[in-house]
Design an enzyme around this catalytic site. Structure first.
Site, short mmCIF file in Angstrom:
data_model
loop_
_atom_site.label_atom_id
_atom_site.label_comp_id
_atom_site.label_asym_id
_atom_site.label_seq_id
_atom_site.Cartn_x
_atom_site.Cartn_y
_atom_site.Cartn_z
N GLU A 271 0.78 -1.23 0.04
CA GLU A 271 0.02 -0.07 0.01
C GLU A 271 0.97 1.27 0.14
OE1 GLU A 271 -2.95 -0.40 -0.81
OE2 GLU A 271 -3.21 -2.57 -0.44
N GLU A 300 -0.63 0.00 -9.88
CA GLU A 300 -0.38 -1.41 -9.27
C GLU A 300 1.12 -1.82 -9.54
OE1 GLU A 300 -2.60 -2.58 -7.40
OE2 GLU A 300 -1.73 -4.57 -6.59
ZN ZN Z 1 -2.54 -2.76 -4.87
#
Ligand code: ZN
Length: 506
Positions: A271, A300
């Site tokens: 995160e 991502e």
């Molecule tokens: Zn993620």
């Protein structure tokens, strides 16, 4: 002449866009609250609040005022360089507007409302491990995704419309060809590594890990990586996520487990990769459509790069193991870097995507991508999803049929429609591709990581990825940073080298 009329169209456009961003961020803050502190009784009211804010933001964006200002701003920025803030702001706003204008406001509100309601149904269905309870909500979700695809428009496949909204420039066919490369490489590799399971002992990961120690270590590590706590915070939630409300407030959540295997550390690192991306976007782009990640896939790539290519690397554990010892003491006193690093990279086919190792992970995404396409194209009935799921799980990972809670009910994503999972695999691919380029520029990266020096890596990512915000499409960004469009080869090469080292293959 009043002060307002003396402003350029571009400056006035920025004022209006700033207000729209404020509405969106207020909605995101309500979502953050829903996941971290809101009592379960708040669901109905929260659904209405989110639907209202999202409808207002959408109506304002597709208004005649924005269209008029954008047209005049386009004339004002003519001749400016493609990558300038001004030309990019106008270009990306036009792209967003063209998509947004195709989606009626009532569909936007219906999706937000359905998503919040479906989330409550999903929690009950998952607790009961009963897909049939979720089927009515899933029917609505599939239908709303179809309506969205029809509204946005597509030539070949409904999924093209969804991917156009999330990963501009990519198509279903392009994603399918990337997946085909991955599948051909991964399915036999997973079978081979299952046969070699004895070579890697990962029992160390089952040792207990104190809750407070996990959180203290996770916070220490993400600060060291470069997560700025003056402009961020970390809280607990059932499903970790990152939420950004502007350059000065980017939050992550994490979860605590009971063992090293499910400790908070790598979830926090993941995160914080998202959060450092948002913290690295310049203030000059704030309160405009340029502030944010280029796409879910590029976002991502940042979390995966820190979690997997750094956090599961041997040099990282040379630096981190003494810190783990400092908080866990006796529990890991006998553990060496090699044992821990190999354990963390053991390939174990399992049912749960979020617990999957790097190698099997993309097969979990492929399964969902195929099921989503079949649902959208009417080739699969909602009620039959568990069967379709089980068949693929067996073909790709060699696993028997799971309970529904560990099968199609494991992820919350389908509550808010289709098309969310592809970004995870794109992120894996882009992360490996960026890392190849990083290593060309920073040949001694491993030594720096082993010394706990992460600033050079973060600086490279700031320069080549973060500072651009949403200026470029995923392919444009990756091509500028690495010299090539998004491809599967760097990830395949990275995984081949890693499993060879972990499993002692020649
Ligand atoms: Zn993620």
């Amino acid at each position: 002449m009043s002060a307002v009329t003396s402003l350029s169209a571009l400056a006035r456009l920025r004022q209006v866009l700033g207000e729209i961003v404020d509405l969106q961020r207020a909605a995101e803050l309500l979502q953050w609250d829903q996941e971290t502190c809101m009592p379960p009784g708040g669901v109905e009211d929260r659904a209405a609040q989110l639907a209202t804010l999202q409808r207002l933001a959408h109506q304002r964006f597709v208004s005649a005022e924005v269209s008029r200002l954008l047209e005049r701003a386009e004339a004002e920025v003519e001749g400016l360089p493609y990558d300038s803030d001004e030309a990019s702001l106008v270009r990306v706003t036009r792209r967003d507007l063209e998509l947004a204008a195709r989606v009626p406001s009532d569909l936007v509100a219906a999706r937000a409302d359905a998503a919040a309601r479906a989330a409550a149904v999903w929690r009950e269905a998952r607790a009961a491990s009963d897909w049939s309870r979720f089927v009515p909500a899933m029917e609505v979700s599939v239908e709303l995704s179809r309506r969205l695809a029809e509204a946005v428009g597509y030539e070949e496949r409904p999924y093209d419309a969804l991917i156009r909204m999330s990963e501009p420039g990519l198509t279903t066919a392009r994603v399918e060809s990337l997946f085909a490369e991955l599948k051909a490489f991964l399915v036999p590799l997973v079978r081979r590594l299952v046969d070699l399971a004895d070579r890697v002992d990962d029992r160390v990961l089952d040792r207990p890990c104190d809750r407070d120690a996990q959180l203290a270590l996770a916070l220490e590590v993400i600060r060291r990586l470069g997560f700025d706590l003056n402009r961020g915070r970390q809280d607990l939630s059932a499903h970790p996520f990152c939420a950004a409300f502007g350059p000065g407030d980017v939050r992550v959540t994490t979860r605590v487990g009971s063992t090293l295997r499910d400790s908070a550390l790598l979830s926090s690192v993941h995160e914080s990769g998202h959060a450092m991306y948002e913290q690295g976007i310049p203030r000059s782009l704030d309160r405009t459509p340029l502030w944010g990640g280029a796409s879910p896939g590029v976002h991502e790539s940042q979390s995966r790069l820190w979690e997997n290519l750094v956090g599961r690397s041997r040099p990282f554990w040379e630096w981190c193991l003494p810190r783990l010892r400092a908080v866990l003491g006796e529990t890991v006193a006998d553990v060496d870097v090699d044992l821990l690093w190999r354990a963390l990279n053991k390939v174990r086919p399992g049912y749960v995507r979020v617990e999957a190792d790097e190698v099997t992970y993309n097969l979990h995404v492929l399964l969902r991508f195929e099921v989503e396409n079949e649902l959208l194209e009417g080739r699969l009935r909602t009620v039959d999803v568990p069967d379709a799921w089980a068949a693929r799980l067996y073909d790709y990972l060699g696993l028997e049929r799971p309970a529904d809670a560990l099968g199609p009910l494991q992820d919350i994503h389908w509550c808010s429609g289709m098309g969310h999972f592809v970004g995870y695999t794109l992120g894996n691919l882009i992360a490996a591709q960026l890392m190849e380029a990083v290593r060309r520029d920073l040949p001694d990266l491993d030594r720096r990581i082993a010394d706990g020096i992460f600033g050079d890596l973060l600086g490279w990512l700031r320069e080549h990825v973060h500072r651009h915000g949403r200026k470029f499409t995923p392919d444009e960004l990756v091509r500028r940073a690495t010299g090539s469009p998004i491809g599967a080869d760097p990830w395949i090469a990275y995984v081949e080298a890693k499993v060879a080292a972990v499993y002692g293959l020649t």
